[in-house]
Design a protein around this motif. Structure first.
Motif, PDB file in Angstrom:
ATOM      1  N   LYS A 114       0.831  -1.199   0.000  1.00  0.00           N
ATOM      2  CA  LYS A 114       0.000   0.000   0.000  1.00  0.00           C
ATOM      3  C   LYS A 114       0.867   1.252   0.000  1.00  0.00           C
ATOM      4  N   THR A 115       0.435   2.227  -0.781  1.00  0.00           N
ATOM      5  CA  THR A 115       1.136   3.495  -0.786  1.00  0.00           C
ATOM      6  C   THR A 115       0.686   4.314   0.428  1.00  0.00           C
ATOM      7  N   ASN A 116       1.364   5.417   0.651  1.00  0.00           N
ATOM      8  CA  ASN A 116       0.945   6.289   1.749  1.00  0.00           C
ATOM      9  C   ASN A 116      -0.131   7.269   1.304  1.00  0.00           C
ATOM     10  N   GLU A 159     -10.971  -0.371   1.271  1.00  0.00           N
ATOM     11  CA  GLU A 159      -9.760  -0.003   0.535  1.00  0.00           C
ATOM     12  C   GLU A 159      -9.846   1.389  -0.093  1.00  0.00           C
ATOM     13  N   LEU A 160     -11.052   1.905  -0.302  1.00  0.00           N
ATOM     14  CA  LEU A 160     -11.225   3.185  -0.991  1.00  0.00           C
ATOM     15  C   LEU A 160     -11.837   4.215  -0.048  1.00  0.00           C
ATOM     16  N   ILE A 161     -11.343   5.455  -0.144  1.00  0.00           N
ATOM     17  CA  ILE A 161     -11.917   6.514   0.696  1.00  0.00           C
ATOM     18  C   ILE A 161     -12.966   7.326  -0.045  1.00  0.00           C
ATOM     19  N   GLY A 162     -13.057   7.159  -1.361  1.00  0.00           N
ATOM     20  CA  GLY A 162     -14.030   7.892  -2.160  1.00  0.00           C
ATOM     21  C   GLY A 162     -14.145   7.277  -3.538  1.00  0.00           C
ATOM     22  N   GLY A 181      -1.764  13.283  -5.017  1.00  0.00           N
ATOM     23  CA  GLY A 181      -2.155  13.035  -3.630  1.00  0.00           C
ATOM     24  C   GLY A 181      -2.964  11.778  -3.405  1.00  0.00           C
ATOM     25  N   TYR A 182      -3.384  11.112  -4.479  1.00  0.00           N
ATOM     26  CA  TYR A 182      -4.249   9.946  -4.331  1.00  0.00           C
ATOM     27  C   TYR A 182      -3.758   8.798  -5.203  1.00  0.00           C
ATOM     28  N   ASP A 183      -3.964   7.592  -4.722  1.00  0.00           N
ATOM     29  CA  ASP A 183      -3.708   6.395  -5.511  1.00  0.00           C
ATOM     30  C   ASP A 183      -4.985   6.128  -6.306  1.00  0.00           C
ATOM     31  N   CYS A 184      -4.977   6.455  -7.592  1.00  0.00           N
ATOM     32  CA  CYS A 184      -6.185   6.379  -8.424  1.00  0.00           C
ATOM     33  C   CYS A 184      -6.325   4.993  -9.047  1.00  0.00           C
ATOM     34  N   LEU A 185      -7.370   4.292  -8.667  1.00  0.00           N
ATOM     35  CA  LEU A 185      -7.649   2.965  -9.188  1.00  0.00           C
ATOM     36  C   LEU A 185      -8.794   3.079 -10.183  1.00  0.00           C
ATOM     37  N   THR A 186      -8.524   2.785 -11.453  1.00  0.00           N
ATOM     38  CA  THR A 186      -9.565   2.863 -12.477  1.00  0.00           C
ATOM     39  C   THR A 186     -10.159   1.485 -12.727  1.00  0.00           C
ATOM     40  N   PHE A 187     -11.440   1.461 -13.029  1.00  0.00           N
ATOM     41  CA  PHE A 187     -12.163   0.213 -13.246  1.00  0.00           C
ATOM     42  C   PHE A 187     -12.917   0.293 -14.568  1.00  0.00           C
TER      43      PHE A 187
END
Length: 413
Positions: A183-185, A235-238, A211-217
């Motif tokens: 996991k990244t910070n 796992e996701l904050i938004g 500033g965010y780890d962007c996970l695309t689906f």
């Protein structure tokens, strides 16, 4: 004890194949154990001697005991053994390096749900006679690798030896060179996309990525479900749910439909959520000849030889607005639905084949008449196209507003 690869299958019918897999893994230097998921109590001494974990041991992990597994109805027995296997694997998770399963229709239905419940990143391979058909139900929102067996499982032959050896070597490579999830910070966000909404998502990622780890689906049926599983797992904050096209396929017989539980996790977890109408102007089908007869006079775009896109009608868009609106009414967390009146996709703009303002208005009508707007739950309309910088700027603005810590977006960018 070293961590081991679980080799899962029904030894009463597939013992030869299971033993071959074990020998292949041994040659590759990987420890393994045969997990017998037969749904009948073994009476063959050879079967009992050759497996490492017996069906009686696995069946004991069913909440109602082994009797729930060893019953007279095959369907119930398979379902019960699948539950028991799931519990066994979770109880042994610290010792398991990977899972490789074999099966026909029954075996695949038994093993794959247990695999789906395992963590993302743990190697999972399912060698199946069903892997040449629609495998969405077997994979779900997990990272199972499906390998078509070509021949059925009825003893070894020169084809099955080769394919099972390949599967074993794939597993050995995954285990020996596994890269653990690190996991990244940075907090993680989920974004849904389709080819026709990619410009929008690319702009958002450019703004957010610092500033965010962007996970695309990819919204191809299980994309949204995979994202929501990560929401459920914390796992996701938004979520920036820009592309809801899977709902159009769900309602109107497309081939990339999501489950009807879509958006339920957003309601349950109350996670900050921004949604939009990305690619609701289309329904996905396969090759042209697979399109149902009742749709043959509609407007189509041939995406490639295997994918044909059909324009949704105003009536269908109204229904989409109502369906999504009813889901949003269950959401009491901070949510915003941003409606791009300039078009829902790269094909929905002037001089493009799916440009149909009447459909956009119909969607807006259905949504606005259904949604009970509150301070937490709002619809925001904009005259701009979904892929425009202005639309993305509006998403950015509302993203900042609904995040738990004011100013986090500015800190990120």
């Amino acid at each position: 004890m070293n961590r081991f690869v679980g080799i899962v299958g029904t030894a009463d019918t597939k013992l030869e194949e299971l033993l071959w897999l074990k020998s292949c893994l041994c040659r590759a230097g990987v420890d393994s154990m045969i997990i017998d998921t037969s749904t009948s109590i073994p009476v063959d001494d050879k079967q009992n001697e050759k497996v490492d974990i017996s069906p009686l041991q696995i069946a004991g992990y069913h909440p109602e005991g082994a009797d729930a597994v060893f019953c007279d109805e095959r369907y119930k027995a398979i379902s019960a053994m699948s539950i028991a296997l799931t519990n066994f694997l979770h109880n042994s998770i610290d010792d398991i390096a990977g899972v490789i399963g074999i099966g026909g229709s029954g075996g695949t239905a038994l093993v794959s749900p247990a695999m789906q419940s395992l963590p993302v990143g743990l190697p999972k391979i399912m060698v199946s006679t069903m892997a040449s058909s629609n495998i969405a139900g077997y994979i779900g929102a997990s990272d199972i690798a499906m390998l078509y067996s070509v021949t059925d499982f009825c003893g070894l032959n020169h084809i099955s030896r080769s394919i099972l050896s390949n599967a074993a070597n794939m597993m050995a490579g995954s285990v020996n060179y596994m890269m653990p999830l690190v996991k990244t910070n940075k907090p993680s966000l989920g974004l849904t996309m389709f080819g026709v909404t990619t410009p929008c998502i690319n702009q958002l990622i450019t703004e957010l990525n610092t500033g965010y780890d962007c996970l695309t689906f990819h919204a191809t049926g299980n994309g949204g479900t995979s994202m929501e599983k990560l929401v459920s797992d914390g796992e996701l904050i938004g979520v920036l749910d820009i592309t809801l096209t899977e709902i159009a396929d769900l309602l109107f017989d497309g081939v990339l439909g999501c489950p009807d539980t879509r958006l339920d996790v957003i309601a349950e977890k109350r996670i900050p959520w921004i949604g939009s109408a990305g690619a609701l102007d289309m329904i996905n089908f396969g090759a042209e000849e697979t399109i149902p007869e009742r749709y043959r006079k509609r407007t189509f775009v041939k995406h490639n030889e295997k994918v044909t896109l059909m324009r949704t009608t105003p009536e269908e868009n109204y229904q989409l607005g109502v369906w999504i609106g009813n889901k949003l009414n269950n959401c009491n967390g901070p949510i915003r639905f941003i409606l791009p009146e300039g078009g829902f996709s790269a094909l929905d703009c002037p001089e493009q084949p799916f440009y149909l303002p009447a459909a956009t208005r119909a969607f807006s009508d259905g949504l606005e008449k259904t949604v009970n707007q509150t301070e937490q739950r709002k619809i925001i309309k904009t005259p701009f196209h979904i892929n425009s910088p202005q639309f993305c700027s509006l998403v950015k603005q509302h993203f900042e507003e609904i995040m738990p810590h004011q100013g986090i977006f500015n800190e990120a960018v």
